[in-house]
Design a protein around this motif. Structure first.
Motif, short mmCIF file in Angstrom:
data_model
loop_
_atom_site.label_atom_id
_atom_site.label_comp_id
_atom_site.label_asym_id
_atom_site.label_seq_id
_atom_site.Cartn_x
_atom_site.Cartn_y
_atom_site.Cartn_z
N ASN A 238 0.83 -1.21 0.00
CA ASN A 238 0.00 0.00 0.00
C ASN A 238 0.86 1.26 0.00
O ASN A 238 0.51 2.27 -0.63
N LYS A 239 1.98 1.20 0.71
CA LYS A 239 2.89 2.35 0.74
C LYS A 239 3.47 2.61 -0.66
O LYS A 239 3.46 3.74 -1.16
N ILE A 240 3.97 1.55 -1.29
CA ILE A 240 4.54 1.69 -2.64
C ILE A 240 3.46 2.06 -3.64
O ILE A 240 3.66 2.91 -4.53
N ALA A 244 3.19 5.36 -5.99
CA ALA A 244 2.94 5.29 -7.44
C ALA A 244 1.70 6.10 -7.81
O ALA A 244 1.68 6.81 -8.82
N MET A 245 0.66 5.99 -6.96
CA MET A 245 -0.57 6.74 -7.23
C MET A 245 -0.31 8.24 -7.19
O MET A 245 -0.78 9.00 -8.04
N ASP A 246 0.48 8.69 -6.20
CA ASP A 246 0.81 10.11 -6.10
C ASP A 246 1.59 10.58 -7.32
O ASP A 246 1.35 11.68 -7.84
N ALA A 247 2.53 9.72 -7.76
CA ALA A 247 3.31 10.08 -8.94
C ALA A 247 2.42 10.18 -10.18
O ALA A 247 2.56 11.10 -11.00
N PHE A 248 1.49 9.21 -10.32
CA PHE A 248 0.55 9.24 -11.45
C PHE A 248 -0.33 10.48 -11.37
O PHE A 248 -0.55 11.18 -12.36
#
Length: 599
Positions: A238-240, A244-248
């Protein structure tokens, strides 16, 4: 900055990436030429549509009369232009899909071939999932841009230029509006692209990390369940995943901001066009001096100019909307090109020799090696293995046992000392010939998706069926294979997950029996079989090892008691050396290891 670093930086700049992608496109020049012709034809016909619609409007006389013949003629031509343009646009899409698929096929082929040429240390330092993401996410992103966004750019470019030329012919004064608004759009686009590109680079990197973690965890799912670590692993995922979600989100958010901004500028421009066109038309109809000057315009001309301004604004909007897709594609291409630019495994020396016949005499003279400069794994190691002799290497975990094998196979090159085969330094032997002199049976077995027969015969395609069956019998796996419904034609699924670990290891041992290599490496080769089966395999191994130089790494000391020489390695150095009886009498480290297993 060195010339090498300068070239690398230039290749990975936006311009460098664009030029490299362009070479892929131009490499399919017949399809690209057809695509270009269809683009020109489709857009030219689309641009003619407003001319005919304007002419139809002008067929309405100022007195209120209508020249229906002219109206229907122009309307018919307008519909025909748009219809044929749509057909050409469809054909263009088909051609571009084929073009992009050929390019991605070539790119994947080059990427895979590059990976097969890279040294082992590349795979030791890069996550498998991240490497796989290059074949999936990165190349799919590039493919999407080439098959869809490239069409948009080609179409937009021609439409923008064509619209500007037609608008210039209709009314030069009204072009002043675009002189003011176009620079605003260009500057905004350039500014936002500089902001967005690093975000898409980070997005691609985070996606690779997510892939790598997921692949690693799925591979170890059994261990995770056994230790009850599901919640801990889910938390880490969930952390990774969140990163990734934040980067997207950041990349998409910053990229999406450009479209409404440019759309606002274009809508303001369109409003000003309509207002100015209406004013010029009214002045032209009032019989002033404007009626015969450059300011003169008809109602049909105003309608044409408005339509062309919309055609001009439309591609600008589309281009601003897809520019973040190009940023994503450039980031993906940069990741792919980074691998393609990796230095391959060092080439053989110019004076490297081939091996016609190999006796099997192996010697390591004062060899020192470390995977990193600050940590030495092997220290002045010296080992001699004569033809037909067996050298066993034992010691605690991390002592450097497997490193010896890596150096023998030249997966890595030692920093100091010399390794020779039949008296020839290993770096003076062609790598392919050197590695073909060895057969390896490792603790980590590897089977590919195919039949059992194909897996056994792997590496020696000229083996006869009888030799394959004999190899299976020698490895004590023939009974199991023959008990299967399809026998040797049984298809093994991914990495042989439909057979047990012990059976997988027996199949790889059968593969080794089939090899004619004079040197044999056994790295914990019986670690995944039960004690009864181990005894059976050991008997077969003794047959396999006859007349071969053998290097055996083992934790089960019962399997190496007959070795000619046993090397006890600790902290990268040989601390004891001799045969089994000699080392037991010595009463040192080996003796304590042996007694701990058989006390």
């Amino acid at each position: 900055m060195t010339d090498k670093k300068k070239v690398s930086t230039e290749k990975r700049s936006k311009k460098g990436i664009f030029l490299r992608l362009s070479k892929y496109v131009l490499g399919q020049w017949p399809l690209f030429t057809v695509a270009l012709a269809l683009t020109l034809a489709s857009n030219q016909l689309s641009l003619l549509g407003p001319r005919f619609s304007g002419a139809a409007i002008d067929a309405i006389e100022a007195t209120g009369g209508v020249d229906f013949t002219s109206v229907w003629h122009n309307v018919t031509l307008m519909i025909a232009c748009y219809a044929v343009s749509a057909v050409f646009a469809y054909l263009l899409s088909v051609v571009m899909v084929n073009l992009s698929q050929r390019i991605t096929y070539r790119m994947r082929k080059q990427l895979f071939e590059k990976l097969t040429s890279l040294p082992v240390n590349y795979f030791d330092t890069h996550a498998t999932g991240d490497i796989i993401s290059h074949f999936g996410y990165d190349i799919d992103t590039i493919n999407s841009t080439l098959s869809h966004d490239l069409i948009q750019v080609m179409t937009s470019l021609y439409t923008v230029i064509g619209s500007l030329l037609f608008m210039w012919q209709i009314s030069k004064p009204m072009m002043i509006i675009f002189v003011l608004t176009i620079p605003v759009s260009v500057l905004l686009t350039r500014y936002r692209s500089r902001v967005v590109r690093p975000l898409f680079r980070k997005r691609a990197k985070k996606y690779g990390e997510l892939n790598g973690f997921a692949e690693e965890m799925l591979t170890g799912s059994g261990t995770i369940s056994a230790y009850g670590m599901q919640e801990e692993i889910s938390s880490r995922f969930n952390k990774i995943n969140g990163e990734a979600m934040d980067a997207f989100r950041n990349a998409e958010y910053q990229g999406a901001m450009l479209f409404p901004t440019i759309n606002l500028v274009n809508n303001v421009s369109l409003s000003l066009v309509a207002i100015m066109g209406g004013i010029l038309y009214m002045l032209s109809q009032n019989g002033t001096f404007l009626a015969s000057s450059v300011f003169f315009i008809t109602l049909g001309g105003v309608a044409q100019f408005v339509q062309y301004s919309r055609k001009f604004a439309g591609p600008i909007n589309e281009f601003s909307n897809i520019i973040h897709e190009f940023q994503s594609a450039f980031s993906a291409a940069e990741r792919v090109f980074t691998i393609l630019d990796e230095a391959p495994e060092k080439e053989d020396d110019a004076d490297a020799v081939g091996l016609d016949e190999v006796r099997g005499d192996v010697c390591l003279k004062e060899v020192s090696f470390g995977y990193t400069e600050d940590k030495t794994v092997l220290k002045n190691l010296s080992v001699t293995a004569k033809k037909g002799k067996t050298v066993a290497i034992v010691g605690p975990t991390g002592a450097g046992k497997t490193t010896v094998i890596n150096l023998l196979m030249r997966f890595y090159d030692q920093q100091k000392g010399e390794i020779t085969l039949d008296g020839i330094p290993s770096h003076k032997i062609k790598r392919e010939d050197l590695r073909l002199a060895f057969t390896m049976v490792l603790q980590d077995t590897w089977l590919f998706c195919g039949t059992i027969y194909d897996n056994i015969v792997y590496g020696r395609e000229d083996a006869s069926p009888e030799e394959v069956y004999e190899a299976a019998r020698s490895a004590r796996i023939d009974s199991f294979i023959e008990s299967l419904p399809d026998g040797y034609d049984t298809v093994l699924s991914d990495d042989g997950v439909n057979v047990s670990k012990g059976q997988k290891q027996l199949i790889t041992i059968a593969r080794a029996f089939l090899s004619k290599a004079p040197i044999l490496i056994l790295d914990e080769a019986t670690s995944n079989v039960d004690s009864r089966t181990e005894i059976q395999i050991q008997t077969a191994m003794n047959e396999l090892m006859k007349n071969k130089t053998c290097f055996v790494i083992a934790h089960r000391l019962s399997t190496i008691q007959n070795a000619d020489t046993i090397l006890v390695v600790k902290d990268g150095s040989i601390i004891e050396q001799g045969n089994h009886n000699e080392l037991i009498k010595l009463g040192g480290f080996y003796s304590s290891l042996y007694n701990s297993q058989f006390s």
